[in-house]
Design a protein around this motif. Sequence first.
Motif, short mmCIF file in Angstrom:
data_model
loop_
_atom_site.label_atom_id
_atom_site.label_comp_id
_atom_site.label_asym_id
_atom_site.label_seq_id
_atom_site.Cartn_x
_atom_site.Cartn_y
_atom_site.Cartn_z
N LEU A 7 49.07 26.54 37.15
CA LEU A 7 49.47 27.94 37.12
C LEU A 7 48.23 28.79 36.87
N VAL A 8 48.02 29.81 37.70
CA VAL A 8 46.84 30.68 37.58
C VAL A 8 47.28 32.05 37.08
N VAL A 9 46.62 32.54 36.02
CA VAL A 9 47.02 33.80 35.39
C VAL A 9 45.81 34.73 35.26
N ASP A 10 45.83 35.84 35.98
CA ASP A 10 44.77 36.83 35.90
C ASP A 10 45.30 38.12 36.50
N ASP A 11 44.95 39.25 35.90
CA ASP A 11 45.47 40.52 36.40
C ASP A 11 44.69 41.06 37.59
N HIS A 12 43.60 40.40 37.97
CA HIS A 12 42.83 40.84 39.14
C HIS A 12 43.10 39.91 40.33
N ASP A 13 43.60 40.49 41.41
CA ASP A 13 43.97 39.69 42.58
C ASP A 13 42.81 38.87 43.11
N ILE A 14 41.62 39.48 43.17
CA ILE A 14 40.48 38.79 43.77
C ILE A 14 40.06 37.58 42.94
N VAL A 15 40.21 37.68 41.61
CA VAL A 15 39.89 36.54 40.74
C VAL A 15 40.89 35.43 40.95
N ARG A 16 42.18 35.78 40.99
CA ARG A 16 43.21 34.76 41.22
C ARG A 16 42.99 34.05 42.55
#
Length: 218
Positions: A7-16
Amino acid sequence: MTAARILVVDDHDIVRQGVCALVTSQPDWEICGEARNGREALRMAAELRPDVIIMDLLMPDLNGLDAARQIKKHLPSVEVLVLSGHEDSDLIQSVFDAGIRAYIFKSQARTHLVPAVTALLARKPYLTSHISEVLFRRFEQQATGSEKEGRADAALTAREREIIQLLAEGRSNKEVASDLSISIKTVETHRASIMRKLNLDSLSDLVRYAIRNKIIEP
């Protein structure tokens, strides 16, 4: 062989997107979900039961550290890898105190993310040399007595930390009550307890505290 579920959790789309690309480059790993904040991560972790969660720290609604604390409490078998840009030694120590066994900087993700996840899947911790240096410097400060005694937030409950973040992000008592499915009176009680424990006088003091302690971004 069953694929490792991540599961990947980050508020920035490009980082995810970048993290997902690194994960899916491994033949026996799969992305089971993506979340944009800690609250989504809590829900998805409970629903999906991933093997590893790759999580940012500073995110809206619920930050990664408090989300990870709750995940490790309720789902202790789920491993968490913190992927962050912050080098604050207090923050890093708090991560490991929460039972998280891997922390890497975003700038080093291309080099360290795959071996870090591999270690966690084998139930082993993963420390980069950079993180080891940060923790060692902190240990030296404590040994020489230059580290401050205790933390002001040591007595805060998990619920109080959630409320601090929401209030510092500009939510009203009514909005906090709605977000957390509790009564406005309960929010007011928690708010008064928070201000007393932290010896704060105003909402602006609370916002400064949240920024200083990496609960929200400035």
